[in-house]
Design a protein around this motif. Structure first.
Motif, PDB file in Angstrom:
ATOM      1  N   THR A  14      40.813  43.312  28.634  1.00 57.34           N
ATOM      2  CA  THR A  14      39.715  42.390  28.330  1.00 57.34           C
ATOM      3  C   THR A  14      40.082  41.400  27.228  1.00 57.34           C
ATOM      4  O   THR A  14      39.456  40.345  27.124  1.00 57.34           O
ATOM      5  N   GLN A  15      41.108  41.711  26.434  1.00 55.01           N
ATOM      6  CA  GLN A  15      41.476  40.835  25.321  1.00 55.01           C
ATOM      7  C   GLN A  15      42.714  39.975  25.582  1.00 55.01           C
ATOM      8  O   GLN A  15      43.053  39.129  24.748  1.00 55.01           O
ATOM      9  N   ASN A  16      43.387  40.174  26.719  1.00 54.39           N
ATOM     10  CA  ASN A  16      44.659  39.481  26.943  1.00 54.39           C
ATOM     11  C   ASN A  16      44.755  38.933  28.359  1.00 54.39           C
ATOM     12  O   ASN A  16      44.610  39.673  29.331  1.00 54.39           O
ATOM     13  N   SER A  17      45.032  37.631  28.438  1.00 49.61           N
ATOM     14  CA  SER A  17      45.219  37.019  29.752  1.00 49.61           C
ATOM     15  C   SER A  17      46.598  36.389  29.817  1.00 49.61           C
ATOM     16  O   SER A  17      47.147  35.943  28.805  1.00 49.61           O
ATOM     17  N   GLY A  18      47.148  36.381  31.000  1.00 44.91           N
ATOM     18  CA  GLY A  18      48.471  35.823  31.228  1.00 44.91           C
ATOM     19  C   GLY A  18      49.091  36.482  32.439  1.00 44.91           C
ATOM     20  O   GLY A  18      48.391  37.062  33.276  1.00 44.91           O
ATOM     21  N   ASP A  19      50.405  36.418  32.533  1.00 47.74           N
ATOM     22  CA  ASP A  19      51.140  36.989  33.653  1.00 47.74           C
ATOM     23  C   ASP A  19      51.613  38.387  33.289  1.00 47.74           C
ATOM     24  O   ASP A  19      52.385  38.551  32.341  1.00 47.74           O
ATOM     25  N   TYR A  20      51.173  39.381  34.051  1.00 49.44           N
ATOM     26  CA  TYR A  20      51.513  40.783  33.795  1.00 49.44           C
ATOM     27  C   TYR A  20      52.655  41.204  34.706  1.00 49.44           C
ATOM     28  O   TYR A  20      52.611  40.983  35.911  1.00 49.44           O
ATOM     29  N   TYR A  21      53.653  41.872  34.123  1.00 50.27           N
ATOM     30  CA  TYR A  21      54.796  42.421  34.856  1.00 50.27           C
ATOM     31  C   TYR A  21      54.919  43.894  34.472  1.00 50.27           C
ATOM     32  O   TYR A  21      55.011  44.222  33.292  1.00 50.27           O
ATOM     33  N   TYR A  22      54.929  44.741  35.479  1.00 51.37           N
ATOM     34  CA  TYR A  22      54.909  46.189  35.268  1.00 51.37           C
ATOM     35  C   TYR A  22      56.291  46.772  35.573  1.00 51.37           C
ATOM     36  O   TYR A  22      56.828  46.562  36.662  1.00 51.37           O
ATOM     37  N   PHE A  23      56.828  47.534  34.636  1.00 51.23           N
ATOM     38  CA  PHE A  23      58.137  48.161  34.831  1.00 51.23           C
ATOM     39  C   PHE A  23      57.934  49.612  35.204  1.00 51.23           C
ATOM     40  O   PHE A  23      57.334  50.382  34.454  1.00 51.23           O
ATOM     41  N   THR A  24      58.431  49.963  36.393  1.00 47.30           N
ATOM     42  CA  THR A  24      58.257  51.301  36.921  1.00 47.30           C
ATOM     43  C   THR A  24      59.452  51.654  37.792  1.00 47.30           C
ATOM     44  O   THR A  24      59.984  50.796  38.496  1.00 47.30           O
ATOM     45  N   ARG A  25      59.843  52.898  37.768  1.00 45.64           N
ATOM     46  CA  ARG A  25      60.955  53.313  38.618  1.00 45.64           C
ATOM     47  C   ARG A  25      60.579  53.242  40.087  1.00 45.64           C
ATOM     48  O   ARG A  25      61.443  53.314  40.957  1.00 45.64           O
ATOM     49  N   TYR A  26      59.305  53.047  40.393  1.00 48.44           N
ATOM     50  CA  TYR A  26      58.844  52.948  41.777  1.00 48.44           C
ATOM     51  C   TYR A  26      58.772  51.511  42.275  1.00 48.44           C
ATOM     52  O   TYR A  26      58.441  51.281  43.433  1.00 48.44           O
ATOM     53  N   GLY A  27      59.065  50.546  41.409  1.00 48.31           N
ATOM     54  CA  GLY A  27      59.044  49.146  41.825  1.00 48.31           C
ATOM     55  C   GLY A  27      60.150  48.854  42.823  1.00 48.31           C
ATOM     56  O   GLY A  27      61.170  49.536  42.874  1.00 48.31           O
ATOM     57  N   HIS A  28      59.947  47.814  43.629  1.00 44.92           N
ATOM     58  CA  HIS A  28      60.920  47.453  44.663  1.00 44.92           C
ATOM     59  C   HIS A  28      61.709  46.189  44.330  1.00 44.92           C
ATOM     60  O   HIS A  28      62.684  45.882  45.001  1.00 44.92           O
ATOM     61  N   LYS A  29      61.293  45.458  43.324  1.00 41.55           N
ATOM     62  CA  LYS A  29      61.963  44.206  42.966  1.00 41.55           C
ATOM     63  C   LYS A  29      62.724  44.399  41.657  1.00 41.55           C
ATOM     64  O   LYS A  29      62.215  45.041  40.737  1.00 41.55           O
ATOM     65  N   PRO A  30      63.909  43.814  41.547  1.00 42.84           N
ATOM     66  CA  PRO A  30      64.606  43.888  40.250  1.00 42.84           C
ATOM     67  C   PRO A  30      63.910  43.015  39.209  1.00 42.84           C
ATOM     68  O   PRO A  30      63.237  42.037  39.543  1.00 42.84           O
ATOM     69  N   HIS A  31      64.097  43.368  37.957  1.00 43.79           N
ATOM     70  CA  HIS A  31      63.457  42.635  36.860  1.00 43.79           C
ATOM     71  C   HIS A  31      63.906  41.185  36.781  1.00 43.79           C
ATOM     72  O   HIS A  31      63.236  40.356  36.175  1.00 43.79           O
ATOM     73  N   THR A  32      65.014  40.855  37.401  1.00 52.45           N
ATOM     74  CA  THR A  32      65.547  39.488  37.377  1.00 52.45           C
ATOM     75  C   THR A  32      64.995  38.622  38.508  1.00 52.45           C
ATOM     76  O   THR A  32      65.358  37.453  38.609  1.00 52.45           O
ATOM     77  N   SER A  33      64.126  39.162  39.347  1.00 52.54           N
ATOM     78  CA  SER A  33      63.666  38.424  40.532  1.00 52.54           C
ATOM     79  C   SER A  33      62.479  37.505  40.263  1.00 52.54           C
ATOM     80  O   SER A  33      62.007  36.841  41.169  1.00 52.54           O
ATOM     81  N   PHE A  34      62.004  37.452  39.039  1.00 58.41           N
ATOM     82  CA  PHE A  34      60.848  36.625  38.713  1.00 58.41           C
ATOM     83  C   PHE A  34      61.263  35.433  37.857  1.00 58.41           C
ATOM     84  O   PHE A  34      62.276  35.470  37.158  1.00 58.41           O
ATOM     85  N   ASP A  35      60.466  34.386  37.914  1.00 60.52           N
ATOM     86  CA  ASP A  35      60.713  33.182  37.123  1.00 60.52           C
ATOM     87  C   ASP A  35      59.902  33.267  35.834  1.00 60.52           C
ATOM     88  O   ASP A  35      58.678  33.175  35.848  1.00 60.52           O
ATOM     89  N   TYR A  36      60.604  33.454  34.733  1.00 61.12           N
ATOM     90  CA  TYR A  36      59.972  33.540  33.411  1.00 61.12           C
ATOM     91  C   TYR A  36      60.269  32.293  32.571  1.00 61.12           C
ATOM     92  O   TYR A  36      60.085  32.310  31.365  1.00 61.12           O
ATOM     93  N   SER A  37      60.763  31.248  33.183  1.00 65.10           N
ATOM     94  CA  SER A  37      61.354  30.136  32.428  1.00 65.10           C
ATOM     95  C   SER A  37      60.361  29.311  31.605  1.00 65.10           C
ATOM     96  O   SER A  37      60.776  28.643  30.662  1.00 65.10           O
ATOM     97  N   ASP A  38      59.105  29.340  31.921  1.00 66.05           N
ATOM     98  CA  ASP A  38      58.128  28.535  31.189  1.00 66.05           C
ATOM     99  C   ASP A  38      57.728  29.252  29.900  1.00 66.05           C
ATOM    100  O   ASP A  38      56.942  30.194  29.909  1.00 66.05           O
ATOM    101  N   HIS A  39      58.254  28.795  28.771  1.00 65.66           N
ATOM    102  CA  HIS A  39      57.980  29.453  27.497  1.00 65.66           C
ATOM    103  C   HIS A  39      56.556  29.191  26.991  1.00 65.66           C
ATOM    104  O   HIS A  39      56.147  29.748  25.975  1.00 65.66           O
ATOM    105  N   ASN A  40      55.792  28.383  27.686  1.00 66.82           N
ATOM    106  CA  ASN A  40      54.392  28.145  27.306  1.00 66.82           C
ATOM    107  C   ASN A  40      53.441  29.163  27.921  1.00 66.82           C
ATOM    108  O   ASN A  40      52.262  29.189  27.569  1.00 66.82           O
ATOM    109  N   ARG A  41      53.931  29.977  28.851  1.00 68.27           N
ATOM    110  CA  ARG A  41      53.102  31.004  29.482  1.00 68.27           C
ATOM    111  C   ARG A  41      53.039  32.248  28.611  1.00 68.27           C
ATOM    112  O   ARG A  41      53.974  32.545  27.878  1.00 68.27           O
TER     113      ARG A  41
END
Length: 169
Positions: free
Chosen positions: A68-95
């Motif tokens: 309720t206090q934080n908005s933005g893009d959430y990324y969850y790290f779990t051993r059950y995930g199917h995508k590598p941590h490098t597969s997302f675009d984090y390049s916008d430092h304003n996000r």
């Protein structure tokens, strides 16, 4: 801004190391209760060395309080995930990028992960280990975000001994 979120962390040494990583990377740390230690714990302070006073952090009563206090893009790290941590675009430092890590013994609850399966990821590794140490995972993932942002606002040279330290006799 990069936000490191620890969901119910249990081990003070891991959290201390993560605190130091957050200070080194200008990242905000979010701690979601219950914590497996006191923030005044001498082991926690020893792990964070003398940088804890420079740490930006918040503590929340539970997951709902955090959400309720934080908005933005959430990324969850779990051993059950199917995508590598490098597969997302984090390049916008304003996000506002939230890297969310679960407690050492059980991770992030399935109920939370199931609400956003597209943002569940894992750090690739062999089948010989269940997972990496939590503080190592935070460092790996935080620096991937920073790499994509070209290390925005971080020093590229050691500030204390001078940029020509290696060349000097």
């Amino acid at each position: 801004m990069i936000h490191v979120v620890l969901y119910q962390p249990e081990i003070p040494g891991n959290t201390g190391n993560i605190m130091r990583t957050c200070v080194a990377t200008n990242s905000m740390l979010h701690l979601i209760k219950p914590l497996g230690f006191s923030l005044d714990d001498r082991y926690l302070k020893r792990s964070g060395v003398n940088y804890i006073d420079k740490l930006q952090y918040h503590v929340y009563e539970d997951w709902h309080d955090f959400k309720t206090q934080n908005s933005g893009d959430y990324y969850y790290f779990t051993r059950y995930g199917h995508k590598p941590h490098t597969s997302f675009d984090y390049s916008d430092h304003n996000r506002n990028i939230y890297l969310i890590f679960g407690k050492e013994s059980t991770g992030i609850p399935k109920e939370i992960l199931q609400t956003d399966l597209d943002h569940c990821m894992r750090i690739p590794m062999t089948a010989d280990v269940r997972s990496l140490n939590l503080s190592n995972c935070v460092a790996i993932c935080t620096y991937e975000v920073l790499r994509q942002q070209n290390y925005h606002e971080l020093l590229r040279e050691e500030p204390h001994k001078g940029s020509d330290y290696l060349e000097r006799e």
